[in-house]
Enzyme design. Sequence first.
Site, short mmCIF file in Angstrom:
data_model
loop_
_atom_site.label_atom_id
_atom_site.label_comp_id
_atom_site.label_asym_id
_atom_site.label_seq_id
_atom_site.Cartn_x
_atom_site.Cartn_y
_atom_site.Cartn_z
CG ASP A 270 4.25 4.79 -7.65
OD1 ASP A 270 3.97 5.55 -8.59
OD2 ASP A 270 5.03 5.10 -6.73
CD GLU B 41 7.62 11.46 -5.25
OE1 GLU B 41 7.98 10.36 -4.78
OE2 GLU B 41 6.95 11.57 -6.28
#
Length: 660
Positions: A411, A466
Amino acid sequence: MKQPYLLTIILTVICLVSEAATVREISSPDRAIRLSVDVGKKITYSIYYKNILLLSPSEIDMEVSGGKKLSDGLAKPKFAQRLVNETIISPVPEKRTHIPDHYQELKVTLPNSFAVIFRVYNDGVAYRISTSFKEDIQVKTETARFQFPTNPTVYYPEVAPPGNIDKYHSSFEELYTVKSLDSIASKNLVFTPILVAQAQSPKVVITESDLEDYPGMFLTGSSGNELIGDFAPYPLKEEQNNELYSLKFVTKRADFLARTKGSRNFPWRVLIIAPEDKDLPGNDLVYRLASPSRVADVSWVKPGKATDEWVISSNVYNVPFKSGINTATYKYYIDFAKRFGFERIMMDAGWSDNNDLFKINPEINMDTIVAYAKSKHVKISMWTLALTLEKQLEPALDQFNRWGVDFIMTDFINRDDQKAVQLFYRIAEACGRHKLMLMFHGAFKPAGFNRTFPHAVAREAVLGSEYNMWSDKPSPEHNLRLPFIRMLSGPLDYEPGLLNNATPKGFRAIPESVMSMTTRTQQLAMYIVYESPIQFFTGNPSQGFAEPAFMELLGSIPTTWDTTRIVDAKLGDYIITARKKGNDWYIGAMTDSSARDLHVPLDFLGNGNYTATICEDGINADRYAADYKISSKRLTRKSALTIHLAPGGGYLVKLVKKNE
């Protein structure tokens, strides 16, 4: 098991064409799309659909080191044309296993070591620049223009101002702006894919494929009818920030785009053409254009579903332990995965120090978790910070192998300049050697990467679930644009499955008690409509344990498919997707903030009887969005479904073929 990925059906036909004329035309195999290439003072191409002009003459050029320009070699072009009809066999099929690859190709070879290759498919047009210099080169500029005959409406995600770093930094997670093309100026930086909607013409999606050792293509406007390719210059100097999720950012860029081999093919510039909206979500042109697999044996790639605790902050309840990032909570997730047929759990951010993958959170005993997961036949997956993974790559992957991990996420890269693109390849190659599946977050679009590295199953590159933690951005309207735009560049990791659900009126962004601005059934339908060979469940397992019938249905949904059929769809409004796995079919439907009644004929089913398990919006889902109803019935290919979708609603039916 080793297998060929390309099955040739007929031989390619090649013909050399006279060098005299400067205009060449080729058509799609079905003759609906026509490409006209003009090699005059500059090289331009135009696109027609059934004699309707879709793209006005648009310029192609490139300049490399030494002042060498593609457009300087147009005096004596050579033309070669061929017809190709092949079938690609996808080892990890997010849409379909057998992919027809049928196109006409025109190659324009110039005497100055440049060439341009054009392909025309039944569903789009692509071109790429090719060079044949003996020495390495620097690419100074690339000209990629897309000139439209009218002022169409454009659906585009614009790079948000990145603050104190340059404009080429992005997580590639934005809402779609919908405006006329002439409202996009040179100051607006847009990342692809984008969708262009001209009145009375097929829709066009612009993106790219086979992006390797080169920066990704952004687009800007000219306050007119044109989109212009824009590319991040090569990073000369980088610095590292020191934040919770640290990354490298560029502080100085070169006056060129890339340092690269002199003899190579550059990325495809892709225009997907869709006469009907329902032609878009099932399109896999980007996959077809990508380089074939570089992994000889992919038998170890095992897609499936996984839990993820990050969105709900590990906030489980009705348990005899303190919830959080600790051993007991992960054992609880393993029990949940086992109970509902999930193949693995994700240990997301916090299991280790973000900056050191060998500094384990003291609340976690990895030996205990690994042993417990193994006893339950559940796999473990790990989140990593890309900056840390890059530094500790080989020893970290060795450690993951020792733990029996089969899938990792990395990420916060947030760039697609040449050095960032190279990092993606380096990580994928290493994961392939270690037999680890891979997903990138904080990343640019896949652009066919999942064909070249089948174990790199998906990417984020999407404003997904998210964002419910801190905003109201994942609206039903946004959700209904993703299958028509973002999904055309490859699998996306939206991470659905939230079990707290609300109407727009009742929605609140509440950390640790995260809700969706959709019905419960739309969250379920996303597992059919959105494509990702690894699908995450981000809801709260404590809620899931209390609703076993719902979770058993969710757990039974496959993540790869033999074939896909878009039954009906309208951009941004609704979609009905049918997918087949073995003898069984799964149908998912989603709508925007408008309630809808839809009719679904089942004539695509095989002969015989099917047992249908149906999950649909409950009678009160327009006010209580978590209201749903599960029922069953018997259906055949002569049957039809009448679907009612609440605002922000969804529908799912699982059709299991009965053995006669």
